[in-house]
Enzyme design. Structure first.
Site, PDB file in Angstrom:
ATOM      1  NE  ARG A  50      -2.508   1.008   3.561  1.00  0.00           N
ATOM      2  CZ  ARG A  50      -3.642   1.219   4.555  1.00  0.00           C
ATOM      3  NH1 ARG A  50      -4.712   1.368   4.323  1.00  0.00           N
ATOM      4  NH2 ARG A  50      -3.280   0.939   5.813  1.00  0.00           N
ATOM      5  CG  ASP A  98      -4.185   2.949  10.734  1.00  0.00           C
ATOM      6  OD1 ASP A  98      -5.126   3.383  11.324  1.00  0.00           O
ATOM      7  OD2 ASP A  98      -4.475   1.883  10.076  1.00  0.00           O
TER       8      ASP A  98
END
Length: 560
Positions: A191, A480
């Site tokens: 990603r 996150d």
């Protein structure tokens, strides 16, 4: 391996070709390295790789800037009362039942459990040994984009693709990639950073000698693809990517153009790249089918990025009154109506087009010191994964290897020996724009405890991020950047709309500042911590009149 010497910025500039057009001189577009060079950086930042990155910027950076400007215009429209909706101009794409997405590439046929995590060597090895089907190698929300993390994360991937990844801890403990019980390792899906982020340690110099920070997206994608695509193909998988933060099918079209160019440039067969798009913005939720269409020759599926999706709704409608005010974050579950509408639409859209639907994150971290906490959390994880598998998802995310058996058991019960459930097209699903925007039906309350949680978690995560740790263990959860974004966005919205807690306290800037100082003063401090900076960042993105679209953009520019 004979690696070409690294080109310094002076050497690159000296090698640039100057062309005199008669009225002005143009130069060959190029990249200059402005960050410090650590051990083995020359294996990633090769002259050839920098040329490839410069080509990507020359061709696509201008379109990226245009699309970022379009995002801003849409945000203004939303703040002025215009709700997003399904596009009339692309209705023909949704009506046309003849087209399908590329679907799974080699190594992506079975995605029932995927583990996510940053690309530092220790975490990578843990993920590769976890028994998951896929490892989301995250250079985005689970990675603080320090220069070291960016380049050394690429080195981690470089080494794993070549079967040479290992790690020795400062204490001398050895880590090696052994895979699961059969020796198998997860398929890597990388990603890159979202379109909004830049890479300030690389400068793009265009034909007119104008200098700008490089695009984080193009840097992350370009370095990984350039160095590893052919090796991945020879190893039986391919260059696969998760695409974050997209807000429209036009942004997906840009990625597809980048993929097509890159395949052609490296002599790789068209359609080899596979992308899975995170539907994690409210804008993208209305364009799922069009996103699949634009990427159809390169698309493996869509993912329900639940936490960023909630953040996107708060951000987009933050000034629109009580209709869009959420209660405490813990009360926004996956079973509330607007989240059910979102996931049901995602599964039906994907399966109608032959694309995989991948479910959301379970972020719990098993607590060996508290078996009862672990038992209750695993029960919740099992219920979440049972719902996803029953709804038709083909796989799901976890953040810790200890969750894989629980998640896989729920998908095994539904899938059995089948690798997916694409046959379940969910023709009975019909989702309206009103259902996607039905925040009011969540109900719930804003509590003092909810405010306190947002302040505490926001500060603790930002502090970790500023130290270069983007996947932070906080209160038995692996958090996150999305967690901090929700936390600070809720605080901003509650203040500006004058929300009142269940205890009868009006939430205003003065009261929140008092609570924030209390939280800050109660924090456990350690030498070298970044809580002072974290406090500044939180105030800037939650307590100021202006609302930054991403806290990471300003914090990166100033503090990393």
């Amino acid at each position: 391996m004979n690696t070409p010497p690294l080109a310094t910025s002076d050497q690159v500039q000296a090698a640039s070709l100057t062309t005199n057009t008669g009225s002005f001189a143009t130069i060959e577009p190029h990249l200059e390295i402005t960050g410090d060079l650590g051990p083995r950086y020359e294996e990633i930042l090769t002259p050839e790789a920098l040329v490839f990155l410069a080509e990507l910027h020359d061709r696509f950076a201008g379109t990226r800037q245009d699309l970022l400007a379009t995002r801003l215009r849409k945000r203004v429209d939303a703040s002025n009362g215009r709700d997003p909706g399904f596009l009339t101009e692309t209705a023909h794409i949704r009506r046309d039942l003849t087209w399908t997405a590329a679907g799974a590439g080699p190594g992506l046929v079975d995605r029932r459990v995927e583990i996510t995590g940053p690309t530092d060597r220790k975490m990578a090895i843990n993920a590769l040994n976890s028994g998951a089907k896929v490892w989301l190698a995250d250079q985005e929300d689970a990675t603080s984009p320090t220069w070291a993390n960016v380049v050394e994360g690429q080195l981690t991937l470089f080494d794993q693709v070549r079967g040479q990844l290992s790690f020795t801890s400062p204490e001398g403990k050895q880590y090696a990639v052994t895979g699961d019980a059969t020796g198998a390792t997860p398929t890597i899906v990388m990603r890159p950073r979202g379109w909004q982020l830049v890479e300030k340690n690389l400068t793009f110099v265009d034909r007119a000698n104008r200098r700008t920070n490089a695009s984080g997206s193009l840097v992350d994608f370009g370095l990984y693809f350039f160095h590893n695509a052919q090796h991945l193909i020879e190893g039986g998988s391919g260059p696969y990517f998760y695409l974050p933060k997209l807000e429209s099918h036009v942004e997906a079209r840009l990625w597809d153009d980048i993929f097509s160019h890159s395949e052609d440039r490296l002599g790789i067969e068209y359609g080899t790249i596979r992308a899975t798009v995170l539907i994690e913005t409210i804008q993208a939720a209305f364009e799922m089918e069009e996103i699949l269409y634009e990427l159809r020759d390169h698309c493996a599926g869509l993912n329900a990025g639940r936490w960023d999706y909630i953040f996107s709704i708060i951000k987009t409608f933050r000034t629109r009154g009580s209709r869009f005010v959420f209660p405490d974050r813990k009360q926004i579950t996956m079973t509330v109506p607007f989240m059910r509408a979102y996931t049901e639409l995602l599964v039906s859209t994907c399966h109608r087009r032959g694309a995989y639907a991948v479910g959301g994150m379970s972020a719990f971290i098993p607590n060996r010191r508290d078996p009862e906490v672990t038992r209750r959390a695993l029960e919740a994880v099992a219920a979440d994964k049972k719902r996803e598998a029953t709804d038709g998802f083909d796989g799901t995310w976890v953040a810790h290897p200890g969750l894989i058996p629980t998640a896989q058991a729920e998908f095994d019960r539904v899938l059995g020996d089948q690798p997916n459930q694409l046959h379940r097209t969910r023709a009975e699903v019909s989702v309206t724009a009103a259902q996607l925007l039905d925040v009011e039906s969540v109900g719930g309350q804003i509590t003092e405890a909810g405010v306190h949680d947002n302040l505490t978690i926001g500060l603790r995560y930002i502090e970790s991020w500023l130290r270069g740790v983007g996947a932070a263990a906080i209160d038995n959860l692996m958090e996150d950047a999305a967690t901090a974004e929700i936390s600070r966005s809720q605080i901003w919205q509650w203040i500006h709309l004058g929300s009142i807690t269940a205890e009868g306290i009006r939430i205003d800037g003065t009261w929140v500042e008092e609570q924030l100082v209390d939280v800050y003063e109660a924090l456990e401090r350690t030498p070298g911590d970044r809580f002072d900076d974290a406090l500044e960042v939180f105030r800037a993105c939650a307590l100021e009149p202006e609302f930054p679209t991403f806290l990471t953009v300003g914090a990166y520019a100033r503090y990393l």
